[in-house]
Design an enzyme around this catalytic site. Structure first.
Site, PDB file in Angstrom:
ATOM      1  N   HIS A  93       0.849  -1.202   0.000  1.00 31.58           N
ATOM      2  CA  HIS A  93       0.000   0.000   0.000  1.00 31.58           C
ATOM      3  C   HIS A  93       0.881   1.247   0.000  1.00 31.58           C
ATOM      4  CE1 HIS A  93      -3.184   2.754   1.232  1.00 31.58           C
ATOM      5  NE2 HIS A  93      -4.061   1.787   1.075  1.00 31.58           N
TER       6      HIS A  93
ATOM      7  N   ALA B  29      10.338   8.420  10.267  1.00 36.16           N
ATOM      8  CA  ALA B  29       8.875   8.404  10.410  1.00 36.16           C
ATOM      9  C   ALA B  29       8.171   9.134   9.274  1.00 36.16           C
ATOM     10  CB  ALA B  29       8.467   9.025  11.750  1.00 36.16           C
TER      11      ALA B  29
END
Lengths: 302, 302
Positions: free
Chosen positions: B79, B169
């Site tokens: 994804h 992140a």
């Protein structure tokens, strides 16, 4: 989430009112939001909310507890009533429709009769007969009058539990309705007829403002007359519009508003609509706003 | 009540997913409703709800915990993603408006940068620029691509925290949107191009059905292609209509549907609309219905 706003015929004995709150809060999932006790009306209004099944169980327990604590034969107060638990409306807040609240009202009404032996009338959206939509008409004669009429006139028999009223707890009016704002305005007079005249001038049923139900009440403890209102369509007639209408009528009759009170909570929308106008609401703070109060109570539990 | 549906770039390590749930549930008032972890997408979707302030704090903590647990440099999955906490949408459920969710998204985005040093893009209703309304466009290039482009092209700089992506992140897409249904349909083929072709045929952007966003994905662990969809207007195009459209296209391309899955919860209305049709949803039960699940979680706490 469903809101439930039971009105109990006890507004003076704090210990009894605490026991009614405890009965409601004894069900997991029920959020106890507000209690408003009025010694002159001799009535308290407890506001709670939660998932439908939790709210239903709290309501049934509240009816039983009220019957245990309140004896209508010795009850005196300024507000019309037919039951120890007098009125029990269910209100769709979110994720539920009016249809769901009607079904809930019918289910709870049946259980109140079966579990506690207290007969039930259905009103507003939950009514089974057109002449029982209106709560004031349904309640006419009060406990004492209705108790007699039920014996004489089969047309006034309860919808559930046809045997007549409960000897001490009377009957419960169980309903489903939209959110309303219970809003009372106190006047600088002890003449109840002045409050009655103002109520008549502002209420929808006699040609006043849309969504206002109103009656005059005498608050003996304060020596003041009060216009006691339900605003049933606050988007059309919000509290500040009702306030201004009462203010005009009061001036015309040579008196004035001293202050006002909310019974229970007010939706945020109505506060926004007031746009900072001072309605002289006693003890108003952010926790009197329905949405804030639900958030507060949710956040206080883990 | 606000719903929040963070998507994290971790769908395989159960212990890490439990830690993300714990960070979210550590705020009083937040109701943890559902967790959906997918090893092929390598992504998990946690659904929670509550009062706006509680939901905001849970979301900020979740962003920090994701940055602590997930290193995108070593993340692989089917994804597209730009962040450890990849997508963070706020959804008005009741008693709040879209405007409130936009304000909440902006406030949370700012706090994620200030507290954790992770840059933020605002999307959908919370977007600050028309070219960032669409999440797919915003996320194009994924973490690796965006990391490079941010250096070269000021036009792709984050909305909050202009210094470039966080080294491990990435960035968070923080948004506000209406309720949607994330619905994936698996095909009896391992050919991703078939899923892509079906996705293109059914999605709104290429002339398919209103409110369908769709892409083809290969589920390596199952050897199956999947049409992964968001139904952004389920009242117009509910899951059963999407199912039937995919079924028709699949037949045309010589394959068939094996089964389907909900990611997260489904509003009761969409279940009612399906009228009992079998959509072959794996692990479907009443607790997958949003309204039921909120009631369950509320009733499980005191």
């Amino acid at each position: 989430m469903v809101e439930c706003v039971p009105n109990f015929s006890e507004g003076r004995d704090g210990e009894k009112i605490r026991k009614l709150e405890a009965a409601i809060a004894s069900v997991a999932g029920t959020l106890l939001l507000d209690t408003h006790a009025d010694p002159d009306h001799n009535r308290s209004v407890i506001t709670f909310a939660g998932p439908p099944d939790a709210v239903a169980e709290s309501a049934i327990r509240a009816a039983g507890k009220a019957a245990e604590l309140i004896d209508l034969r010795s009850h005196q107060g300024a507000h019309p009533r037919i039951g120890a638990l007098d009125v029990l409306p269910f209100v769709p807040l979110c994720g539920v429709e009016m249809d769901d609240c009607v079904a809930l009202a019918r289910r709870v009404g049946k259980a109140i009769w079966e579990r506690h032996g207290i007969p039930v009338y259905f009103y507003e959206q939950a009514s089974l007969r057109p002449d029982r939509v209106n709560l004031a008409a349904l309640r006419s004669g009060g406990f004492e009058g209705l108790r007699e009429q039920v014996r004489l006139n089969p047309d006034r028999a309860p919808d559930v539990g046809a045997a007549g009223l409960h000897p001490t707890a009377g009957a419960v009016a169980v309903g489903a309705r939209q959110l309303l704002i219970a809003y009372n305005i106190d006047l600088a007079t002890d003449d109840r007829t002045v409050a009655d005249a103002i109520a008549k001038a502002v209420r929808a049923s006699s040609g006043g403002l849309a969504g206002i139900k109103a009656m005059g009440v005498l608050l003996e403890s304060k020596g003041r007359a009060q216009v006691s209102m339900n605003l049933t369509d606050f988007r059309t007639t919000p509290p500040h519009v009702a306030f201004e209408a009462v203010q005009r009528e009061a001036a015309r009759l040579g008196t004035r508003i001293t202050d006002s009170e909310l019974v229970g909570l007010i939706p945020e929308k109505a506060v926004d609509m007031a746009g900072g106008r001072d309605l002289r609401i006693r003890y108003f703070h952010g926790g009197r706003i329905l949405e804030n109060r639900i958030a507060e109570v949710l956040s206080s539990r883990r």
